[in-house]
Design a protein around this motif. Structure first.
Motif, PDB file in Angstrom:
ATOM      1  N   THR A 489       0.605 -43.626 -28.431  1.00 23.31           N
ATOM      2  CA  THR A 489       0.686 -44.918 -29.358  1.00 23.31           C
ATOM      3  C   THR A 489      -0.420 -45.010 -30.413  1.00 23.31           C
ATOM      4  OG1 THR A 489       1.990 -46.175 -27.673  1.00 23.31           O
ATOM      5  CG2 THR A 489       1.180 -47.464 -29.770  1.00 23.31           C
ATOM      6  N   THR A 490      -1.615 -44.609 -29.941  1.00 21.58           N
ATOM      7  CA  THR A 490      -2.675 -44.684 -30.689  1.00 21.58           C
ATOM      8  C   THR A 490      -3.049 -43.071 -31.316  1.00 21.58           C
ATOM      9  OG1 THR A 490      -4.349 -44.649 -29.012  1.00 21.58           O
ATOM     10  CG2 THR A 490      -3.372 -46.686 -29.702  1.00 21.58           C
ATOM     11  N   SER A 491      -2.549 -42.434 -30.793  1.00 15.78           N
ATOM     12  CA  SER A 491      -2.916 -40.979 -30.943  1.00 15.78           C
ATOM     13  C   SER A 491      -4.329 -40.654 -30.763  1.00 15.78           C
ATOM     14  CB  SER A 491      -2.526 -40.654 -32.342  1.00 15.78           C
ATOM     15  OG  SER A 491      -1.159 -40.673 -32.587  1.00 15.78           O
ATOM     16  N   LYS A 492      -5.067 -41.492 -30.031  1.00 12.30           N
ATOM     17  CA  LYS A 492      -6.202 -41.194 -29.508  1.00 12.30           C
ATOM     18  C   LYS A 492      -6.603 -40.566 -28.424  1.00 12.30           C
ATOM     19  CE  LYS A 492      -8.382 -45.497 -31.832  1.00 12.30           C
ATOM     20  NZ  LYS A 492      -8.842 -46.738 -31.752  1.00 12.30           N
ATOM     21  N   THR A 493      -7.566 -39.737 -28.339  1.00 12.45           N
ATOM     22  CA  THR A 493      -7.815 -38.744 -27.192  1.00 12.45           C
ATOM     23  C   THR A 493      -8.991 -39.439 -26.645  1.00 12.45           C
ATOM     24  OG1 THR A 493      -6.813 -36.923 -28.450  1.00 12.45           O
ATOM     25  CG2 THR A 493      -8.475 -36.392 -26.384  1.00 12.45           C
ATOM     26  N   THR A 494      -9.056 -39.435 -25.313  1.00 20.42           N
ATOM     27  CA  THR A 494     -10.127 -39.831 -24.565  1.00 20.42           C
ATOM     28  C   THR A 494     -10.845 -38.711 -23.446  1.00 20.42           C
ATOM     29  OG1 THR A 494      -9.063 -42.256 -24.114  1.00 20.42           O
ATOM     30  CG2 THR A 494     -10.801 -41.453 -22.725  1.00 20.42           C
ATOM     31  N   ILE A 495     -11.884 -38.198 -23.666  1.00 22.97           N
ATOM     32  CA  ILE A 495     -12.530 -37.427 -22.879  1.00 22.97           C
ATOM     33  C   ILE A 495     -13.664 -37.995 -22.081  1.00 22.97           C
ATOM     34  CG2 ILE A 495     -13.609 -35.241 -23.185  1.00 22.97           C
ATOM     35  CD1 ILE A 495     -12.368 -34.523 -25.739  1.00 22.97           C
ATOM     36  N   THR A 496     -13.601 -37.693 -20.833  1.00 21.80           N
ATOM     37  CA  THR A 496     -14.566 -38.512 -20.029  1.00 21.80           C
ATOM     38  C   THR A 496     -15.924 -37.858 -19.840  1.00 21.80           C
ATOM     39  OG1 THR A 496     -13.778 -37.395 -17.995  1.00 21.80           O
ATOM     40  CG2 THR A 496     -12.881 -39.433 -18.387  1.00 21.80           C
ATOM     41  N   ALA A 497     -15.795 -36.468 -20.090  1.00 24.44           N
ATOM     42  CA  ALA A 497     -17.211 -35.860 -20.048  1.00 24.44           C
ATOM     43  C   ALA A 497     -16.891 -34.402 -21.087  1.00 24.44           C
ATOM     44  CB  ALA A 497     -17.517 -35.276 -18.786  1.00 24.44           C
ATOM     45  N   ALA A 498     -17.346 -34.674 -22.559  1.00 24.96           N
ATOM     46  CA  ALA A 498     -16.991 -33.794 -23.341  1.00 24.96           C
ATOM     47  C   ALA A 498     -18.471 -32.700 -23.335  1.00 24.96           C
ATOM     48  CB  ALA A 498     -17.064 -34.535 -24.755  1.00 24.96           C
ATOM     49  N   GLN A 499     -17.961 -31.364 -23.597  1.00 28.99           N
ATOM     50  CA  GLN A 499     -18.939 -30.229 -23.467  1.00 28.99           C
ATOM     51  C   GLN A 499     -18.468 -29.162 -24.628  1.00 28.99           C
ATOM     52  OE1 GLN A 499     -19.614 -28.188 -19.579  1.00 28.99           O
ATOM     53  NE2 GLN A 499     -21.915 -27.801 -20.448  1.00 28.99           N
ATOM     54  N   ILE A 500     -19.426 -28.984 -25.411  1.00 32.26           N
ATOM     55  CA  ILE A 500     -19.072 -27.764 -26.430  1.00 32.26           C
ATOM     56  C   ILE A 500     -20.380 -26.772 -26.072  1.00 32.26           C
ATOM     57  CG2 ILE A 500     -18.695 -27.013 -28.587  1.00 32.26           C
ATOM     58  CD1 ILE A 500     -17.826 -29.738 -29.389  1.00 32.26           C
ATOM     59  N   THR A 501     -20.337 -25.878 -25.476  1.00 30.31           N
ATOM     60  CA  THR A 501     -21.231 -24.931 -24.897  1.00 30.31           C
ATOM     61  C   THR A 501     -21.514 -23.861 -26.380  1.00 30.31           C
ATOM     62  OG1 THR A 501     -19.790 -23.113 -24.274  1.00 30.31           O
ATOM     63  CG2 THR A 501     -20.636 -24.741 -22.625  1.00 30.31           C
ATOM     64  N   LYS A 502     -20.878 -23.621 -27.140  1.00 33.33           N
ATOM     65  CA  LYS A 502     -20.976 -22.887 -28.306  1.00 33.33           C
ATOM     66  C   LYS A 502     -20.026 -23.206 -29.543  1.00 33.33           C
ATOM     67  CE  LYS A 502     -21.969 -18.191 -26.009  1.00 33.33           C
ATOM     68  NZ  LYS A 502     -21.834 -16.908 -25.691  1.00 33.33           N
ATOM     69  N   GLY A 503     -20.920 -23.083 -30.616  1.00 26.75           N
ATOM     70  CA  GLY A 503     -20.091 -23.279 -31.781  1.00 26.75           C
ATOM     71  C   GLY A 503     -19.043 -22.021 -32.247  1.00 26.75           C
ATOM     72  N   THR A 504     -18.344 -22.588 -33.197  1.00 24.60           N
ATOM     73  CA  THR A 504     -17.429 -21.345 -33.970  1.00 24.60           C
ATOM     74  C   THR A 504     -18.049 -20.285 -34.162  1.00 24.60           C
ATOM     75  OG1 THR A 504     -17.540 -22.553 -35.674  1.00 24.60           O
ATOM     76  CG2 THR A 504     -15.615 -23.096 -34.357  1.00 24.60           C
ATOM     77  N   ASP A 505     -19.380 -20.239 -34.326  1.00 24.48           N
ATOM     78  CA  ASP A 505     -20.092 -19.026 -34.952  1.00 24.48           C
ATOM     79  C   ASP A 505     -20.683 -18.375 -33.825  1.00 24.48           C
ATOM     80  OD1 ASP A 505     -22.028 -20.896 -33.947  1.00 24.48           O
ATOM     81  OD2 ASP A 505     -23.391 -20.636 -35.705  1.00 24.48           O
ATOM     82  N   GLY A 506     -20.247 -18.676 -32.472  1.00 26.47           N
ATOM     83  CA  GLY A 506     -20.899 -18.001 -31.078  1.00 26.47           C
ATOM     84  C   GLY A 506     -22.218 -18.435 -30.859  1.00 26.47           C
ATOM     85  N   THR A 507     -22.832 -19.589 -31.432  1.00 28.02           N
ATOM     86  CA  THR A 507     -24.127 -19.454 -31.121  1.00 28.02           C
ATOM     87  C   THR A 507     -24.215 -20.632 -30.301  1.00 28.02           C
ATOM     88  OG1 THR A 507     -24.993 -18.876 -33.379  1.00 28.02           O
ATOM     89  CG2 THR A 507     -26.463 -20.279 -31.875  1.00 28.02           C
ATOM     90  N   GLY A 508     -24.851 -20.573 -29.088  1.00 25.85           N
ATOM     91  CA  GLY A 508     -25.152 -21.700 -27.977  1.00 25.85           C
ATOM     92  C   GLY A 508     -25.971 -23.159 -28.912  1.00 25.85           C
ATOM     93  N   VAL A 509     -25.744 -24.004 -27.959  1.00 31.07           N
ATOM     94  CA  VAL A 509     -26.509 -25.296 -28.310  1.00 31.07           C
ATOM     95  C   VAL A 509     -27.783 -25.273 -27.523  1.00 31.07           C
ATOM     96  CG1 VAL A 509     -25.466 -26.641 -26.300  1.00 31.07           C
ATOM     97  CG2 VAL A 509     -26.218 -27.856 -28.483  1.00 31.07           C
ATOM     98  N   ALA A 510     -28.924 -26.004 -28.419  1.00 31.50           N
ATOM     99  CA  ALA A 510     -30.233 -26.306 -27.838  1.00 31.50           C
ATOM    100  C   ALA A 510     -30.595 -27.606 -28.033  1.00 31.50           C
ATOM    101  CB  ALA A 510     -31.184 -25.411 -28.889  1.00 31.50           C
TER     102      ALA A 510
END
Length: 699
Positions: A489-510
């Protein structure tokens, strides 16, 4: 005339003068008393050298009669030197220093001029340098210098029986720009092209560019073999006679060092590939012969047998018309035979046993036959061996079809039920067990309940469940938690624990990085805040810790707001916002007029105000309310606030020294002249500080 005779006696270097009366022949008595001067003296009747010269004196000698002075004392370098005027012969004196003033000393000279003083000749004679009485170097009037030769023909000519020239301390050259020095057949040194240009016609160990296929090649121009070695051992040989190439032949002396085929390889051949997109490594054989006289083209494998013979395997087209079968030229065969010698003739191809025949013309495969009449035909001429055997068949069910063979041997199936069982024409009454089989080419799969995913690792019994419940699509773990859900109905996405370990350039997060858009397509990368264009990052907040010089006509630093060194971590625009307090301090005041003073506060960057004559500044006007007699009891401070706002570009890694300075512009007049200062003031016992805030806007 009277004649007077003067008798002089000279003895031991002096003359004796006799003073006596002399009687002339006329009977006259004359007293002789000689008078001496001009370098002579008369002492006790003697005439001696040592008198003053009163007139020029000339002593003329001939080669037979010379002048000698004996008994001279030893002199020193500070004594004068006796010289003779070449025109008049007059003796004169001069100093040793003036005599050798124009000479080159063996201990060196000082105060010379490079434009007027020189070592050389003013005529056409050469300069000769000797050691031990032997000539070592000569400079001709032409300027040519010869070392070891008296007749140089160039600007510098060095001649020696051996090793005439040695240069120490030469710098490392540049092979791209420096030139090579060569000597011609006369010994003259000349420069030629650079080392890189000199080896341009050769193959470099770092590779060549700009070559032309067909014109540039690696090889020989005569009938000689081309050999490739590593570690001084032969690895590859290309014969000059026929172009046959041998690899590894030198490791098997029994085989011989000369290749016998277009490609002759001793030892194993391994072909692998990392190609993607559904492709793999390929071994390609192609025969471009178009007539029917060929014997076939393919690949032979030889394998040694215990009896000393070799098993020959052949893969390729069956030739010479014997193995064409139903496919004609469009065939592929796999056959074997015992064969003592490798032979690629038609006789070898037409012998042995055919194991597999592929009819590419009719898309058929024959096993034991070269004339398959079906997509797959298995034949055996032996009556005791069955042509087909299938092991590992699964147990069938009552709904399975039955496999049968017709009278020609063609395999067919007979349905157990006229309705069939293809899953699409009935409703299943039991679970479908695919038993590790795939479902391919499914157009739409409609699920009414859950879709569960089991783990590939059998020891992990946890599952992931996908379902849609009351308009919400859920991904649920085995423990019942739902890490992701999408509301239709709202087209909203709920994520309880989001984690992006690497960006699209392949570099990890600091730590302390933020996710930012890489492009308009929604790709995300991790960056520090000071790397994000347009981000406003607070850099520093400075507070005054004291005041500028009180009642001063010249600028002085505001403590805590001056000499601050700032080095930006990114390039951008620095916003400087200064909130400043100007204070009239307490004191004794008398006389008419308002209680008012002005303060001029200026911001400096690296000792210079960025605005030049229009410097970023603030003029604060302080007015003390009340009666002027408020100052009589002292201790009062009247403050007013002002702001300086500056925007300057800054570069990453560059140091900027920032200062706030102030001076009194107009002073209070009264019994005592006093003015203002800028910085911190006291308000009811509390210290109120001026401040300077820096904010960076990143480019």
């Amino acid at each position: 005339m009277k004649k007077i005779t003067l008798l002089l006696l000279i003895s031991s270097g002096f003359m004796m003068a006799q003073t006596k009366p002399v009687v002339t022949k006329f009977g006259e008595i004359v007293n002789i008393n000689p008078y001496v001067n001009n370098g002579l003296t008369a002492t006790n009747g003697y005439i001696q050298l040592g008198g003053s010269l009163t007139q020029p004196s000339v002593l003329t000698t001939t080669s037979a009669f010379t002048l000698a002075i004996l008994g001279l004392q030893d002199g020193s370098s500070s004594d004068n030197i006796l010289v003779n005027d070449p025109t008049t012969g007059v003796l004169k004196k001069t100093t040793t220093a003036s005599l050798i003033a124009n000479a080159w000393r063996i201990t060196g000279n000082a105060g010379i001029s490079a434009t007027t003083n020189f070592l050389g000749t003013t005529d056409a004679n050469p300069i000769v340098f000797k050691t031990n009485g032997v000539e070592r170097m000569r400079m001709l009037s032409t300027g040519f210098i010869g070392i070891g030769t008296a007749t140089p023909t160039t600007a510098l000519e060095v001649t020696a029986a051996a090793d005439p020239l040695k240069l120490n301390g030469l710098q490392t050259g540049n092979t791209a720009t420096d030139k090579i020095i060569l000597a011609d057949n006369t010994g003259v040194l000349k420069t030629t092209i650079t080392p890189d240009a000199l080896i341009a016609p050769t193959w470099k160990i770092t590779g060549n560019s700009g070559t032309t296929a067909g014109t540039n090649f690696l090889g020989t121009l005569d009938n000689k073999d081309l050999v490739f070695k590593t570690n001084s051992a032969e690895r590859i040989r290309v014969t000059g006679a026929n172009g046959f190439t041998g690899i590894g032949l030198a490791t098997n002396p029994a085989y011989g060092s000369t290749p016998k085929y277009m490609l002759d390889v001793v030892d194993d051949v391994h072909i692998t590939s990392s190609r993607v997109n559904w492709t793999s490594s390929r071994l390609i054989f192609e025969n471009q012969q178009v007539d029917s006289g060929g014997q076939g083209m393919g690949m032979y494998l030889l394998d040694g047998q215990p009896n000393g013979s070799r098993r020959q395997w052949y893969f390729g087209m069956g030739g010479n018309g014997r193995y064409f079968g139903t496919a004609g030229f469009d065939n592929f065969v796999l056959k074997s035979q015992l064969f003592n010698n490798f032979d690629s003739s038609g006789a070898a191809i037409n012998q042995g046993q055919i194991h597999l025949f592929v009819d590419a013309k009719n898309n058929r495969i024959g096993m034991g036959t070269i004339n398959p009449s079906a997509a797959l035909e298995v034949s055996n001429n032996s009556a005791t061996i069955n042509p087909l055997k299938l092991n590992g068949l699964q147990a069938g069910g009552t709904s399975d079809n039955i496999v049968v063979a017709d009278n020609t041997g063609v395999i067919k199936t007979i349905a157990r039920s006229a309705a069939g069982d293809n899953l699409g024409n009935h409703t299943a009454t039991m679970n479908l067990n695919m038993n590790n089989n795939d479902i391919n080419n499914a157009k739409t799969i409609y699920l009414k309940s859950d879709l569960q995913f089991a783990d590939k690792t059998t020891s992990n019994l946890n599952t992931i469940t996908l379902n849609k419940n009351n308009g919400v699509f859920n991904i649920t773990n085995s423990n019942g938690t739902t890490p992701l859900s999408i509301d239709e109905t709202t087209s909203k996405t709920t994520i309880t624990a989001a984690q992006i370990t690497k960006g699209t350039d392949g570099t990890g997060v600091a730590a302390d990085q933020v996710a930012t858009a890489l492009d308009a397509s929604g790709n995300v990368i991790w960056k520090s805040l000071n790397q994000i264009k347009g981000a406003m990052v607070p850099q520093f907040i400075l507070r005054s810790t004291g005041t500028s010089a009180y009642n001063s006509d010249v600028y002085s630093d505001v403590p805590g707001l001056s000499n601050y060194d700032y080095i930006p971590t990114a390039s951008g625009t620095l916003i400087l916002d200064a909130s400043l307090y100007s204070i009239i301090t307490g004191g004794t005041y008398a006389g008419p007029g308002p209680i008012m003073a002005k303060t001029w506060m200026v911001l400096y960057i690296n000792g210079v105000s960025p605005g030049g004559n229009n410097s970023p500044f603030a003029i604060a006007t302080n007015i003390a309310p009340g009666n002027p007699t408020d100052y009589a009891n002292g201790g009062k401070e009247w403050a007013t606030s002002s702001k300086i706002y500056v925007v300057i570009p800054v570069s990453k890694g560059t140091k900027y020294t920032i200062s706030i300075r102030a001076r009194t512009v107009e002073r209070l007049k009264g019994a005592t002249t006093f003015g203002t200062y800028a910085g911190t003031y006291n308000n009811s016992g509390y210290a109120v500080a001026s401040s300077l805030v820096g904010t960076l806007v990143i480019n």
